[in-house]
Design an enzyme around this catalytic site. Structure first.
Site, PDB file in Angstrom:
ATOM      1  N   TYR A 183      -5.804   3.437 -18.605  1.00 25.40           N
ATOM      2  CA  TYR A 183      -5.432   3.158 -17.225  1.00 25.40           C
ATOM      3  C   TYR A 183      -6.456   2.166 -16.658  1.00 25.40           C
ATOM      4  CZ  TYR A 183      -2.319   4.077 -13.368  1.00 25.40           C
ATOM      5  OH  TYR A 183      -1.343   3.944 -12.405  1.00 25.40           O
ATOM      6  N   HIS A 201     -13.374  -1.437 -16.096  1.00 20.32           N
ATOM      7  CA  HIS A 201     -13.263  -1.509 -17.563  1.00 20.32           C
ATOM      8  C   HIS A 201     -13.299  -2.967 -18.028  1.00 20.32           C
ATOM      9  CE1 HIS A 201     -10.799   2.295 -16.744  1.00 20.32           C
ATOM     10  NE2 HIS A 201     -11.745   2.739 -17.542  1.00 20.32           N
ATOM     11  N   LYS A 205     -21.261   3.555 -13.161  1.00 17.32           N
ATOM     12  CA  LYS A 205     -20.433   4.444 -12.323  1.00 17.32           C
ATOM     13  C   LYS A 205     -20.568   5.885 -12.823  1.00 17.32           C
ATOM     14  CE  LYS A 205     -16.496   6.001 -10.342  1.00 17.32           C
ATOM     15  NZ  LYS A 205     -16.031   6.917 -11.333  1.00 17.32           N
ATOM     16  N   ASP A 206     -20.593   6.053 -14.153  1.00 17.83           N
ATOM     17  CA  ASP A 206     -20.774   7.375 -14.757  1.00 17.83           C
ATOM     18  C   ASP A 206     -22.233   7.465 -15.232  1.00 17.83           C
ATOM     19  OD1 ASP A 206     -17.847   8.484 -14.945  1.00 17.83           O
ATOM     20  OD2 ASP A 206     -17.755   6.376 -15.488  1.00 17.83           O
TER      21      ASP A 206
HETATM   22  P1  AMP Z   1     -13.203   5.966 -18.343  1.00 15.43           P
HETATM   23  O1  AMP Z   1     -11.950   5.290 -18.801  1.00 15.43           O
HETATM   24  O2  AMP Z   1     -13.146   6.441 -16.928  1.00 15.43           O
HETATM   25  O3  AMP Z   1     -13.695   7.000 -19.309  1.00 15.43           O
HETATM   26  O4  AMP Z   1     -14.315   4.832 -18.332  1.00 15.43           O
HETATM   27  C1  AMP Z   1     -14.599   4.069 -19.465  1.00 15.43           C
HETATM   28  C2  AMP Z   1     -15.845   3.259 -19.206  1.00 15.43           C
HETATM   29  O5  AMP Z   1     -15.653   2.420 -18.074  1.00 15.43           O
HETATM   30  C3  AMP Z   1     -17.068   4.142 -18.905  1.00 15.43           C
HETATM   31  O6  AMP Z   1     -18.217   3.580 -19.513  1.00 15.43           O
HETATM   32  C4  AMP Z   1     -17.151   4.054 -17.399  1.00 15.43           C
HETATM   33  O7  AMP Z   1     -18.458   4.271 -16.902  1.00 15.43           O
HETATM   34  C5  AMP Z   1     -16.708   2.625 -17.155  1.00 15.43           C
HETATM   35  N1  AMP Z   1     -16.245   2.475 -15.770  1.00 15.43           N
HETATM   36  C6  AMP Z   1     -15.349   3.252 -15.119  1.00 15.43           C
HETATM   37  N2  AMP Z   1     -15.228   2.852 -13.842  1.00 15.43           N
HETATM   38  C7  AMP Z   1     -16.089   1.817 -13.675  1.00 15.43           C
HETATM   39  C8  AMP Z   1     -16.437   0.958 -12.572  1.00 15.43           C
HETATM   40  N3  AMP Z   1     -15.873   1.110 -11.376  1.00 15.43           N
HETATM   41  N4  AMP Z   1     -17.353   0.001 -12.787  1.00 15.43           N
HETATM   42  C9  AMP Z   1     -17.941  -0.171 -14.003  1.00 15.43           C
HETATM   43  N5  AMP Z   1     -17.652   0.589 -15.078  1.00 15.43           N
HETATM   44  C10 AMP Z   1     -16.734   1.560 -14.918  1.00 15.43           C
END
Ligand code: AMP
Length: 289
Positions: A32, A37, A149-150
């Site tokens: 998503y 990302h 962010k995480d």
């Molecule tokens: P997720 O799909 O939420 O597991 O995120 C995948 C990667 O994208 C992880 O390393 C997150 O920290 C990064 N990520 C998610 N949201 C953001 C954002 N707003 N800015 C930068 N990186 C992000």
């Protein structure tokens, strides 16, 4: 752009690339995809010969009462975005292949996984560390990209890489925000228009924290109460935590000296959102920029 579903095929492909001397940049995601990302993908493409993205909604990082089943998914749209960003390979493993019957081995990063989000999500980071280690063994990257962010997740991955001697460079990337400040997240799709307004209280609270610390606020307790007021001033918000802690150990601070991590987790309606920033005092600014 190549799409690989089987972990064994992924490993073979990675071995082949490495034997040729190709550098692999890796962005693990749950799909998503949004601009946050994409910023990670752009960095991987810029720094490495080959950019690999994984899309896997990892069941072991969700507890039974969480949103695994309704987590937003759009594989077709995600593949288009990866293609536009010049990603070379998308890895789309299936849960049954990642966790076959009889799966028993988990990675625990002690002392970091039980703080902040780990209090209300006690098995979450065990699932994260385990899947990331598995993905590292499948994709065999030289560099892997994670979002600030995480922040806790990034801290835990860095610790795991150091503790287990993984030969991978972890690159942390700044949080990408909407123009009004809301940190981008796949979970923002759950918010209705009123919740979307309330959700802005997280970034507003962080902004206030940055200003107050620069103005000389040193008491974590006083700052926490001020942030609580901002968030509770919005409708439909329920604070999980407001943490003011050491940026590396994640230990709670009483007094802010030089730098501190301010991390928030707030339920807006039924959607749990997180956000954070590192705040600097005036002298911290001089040393850490
Ligand atoms: P997720 O799909 O939420 O597991 O995120 C995948 C990667 O994208 C992880 O390393 C997150 O920290 C990064 N990520 C998610 N949201 C953001 C954002 N707003 N800015 C930068 N990186 C992000």
């Amino acid at each position: 752009m190549e799409v690989i579903e089987s972990p064994a095929t992924m490993q073979k492909k990675s071995n082949f690339l490495r034997e040729k001397g190709t550098t692999i940049g890796f962005v693990p995601t749950m799909g998503y995809l949004h601009e946050g990302h994409l910023s990670l993908m752009r960095a991987a493409r810029r720094d490495c010969d080959v950019g690999v993205v994984s899309i896997f909604v990892n069941p072991t990082q969700f507890s039974p009462n969480e949103d695994l089943a309704r987590y937003p998914r759009d594989t077709e749209g995600d593949l288009k975005k990866c293609e536009i960003e010049g990603i070379d390979l998308v890895f789309l493993p299936q849960a049954q292949e990642m966790y076959p019957d009889g799966f028993r081995t988990y990675v625990m990063v002690e002392g970091l996984s039980d703080k902040l989000c780990g209090c209300s999500r006690p098995t979450h980071f065990r699932g994260v560390a385990t899947v990331v280690l598995k993905l590292f063994h499948q994709v065999k990257p030289h560099r892997a990209y994670f979002g600030e962010k995480d922040y806790q997740q990034l801290t835990i991955i860095r610790r795991m890489v150091r503790d287990l001697d993984l030969d991978i460079e972890i690159v942390g990337m700044p949080t990408v925000r909407e123009s009004d400040g809301l940190a981008m997240s796949s979970r923002n799709a759950y918010l209705d228009s009123e919740e979307r307004v309330s959700a802005l209280s997280l970034s507003r609270a962080l902004e206030r924290a940055r200003d107050r610390v620069l103005q000389g606020e040193r008491s974590a307790g006083a700052l926490r109460e001020e942030l609580r007021g901002i968030i509770e001033g919005e409708q439909n918000t329920q604070i999980d935590y407001i943490a003011i802690c050491h940026p590396q150990t994640l230990e709670d601070l009483e007094t802010i000296e030089n730098r501190a991590l301010v991390a928030l987790a707030v339920k807006v309606g039924t959607t749990r959102l997180i956000d954070n920033c590192v705040v600097l005092t005036k002298s911290g600014r001089e040393t850490h920029g």
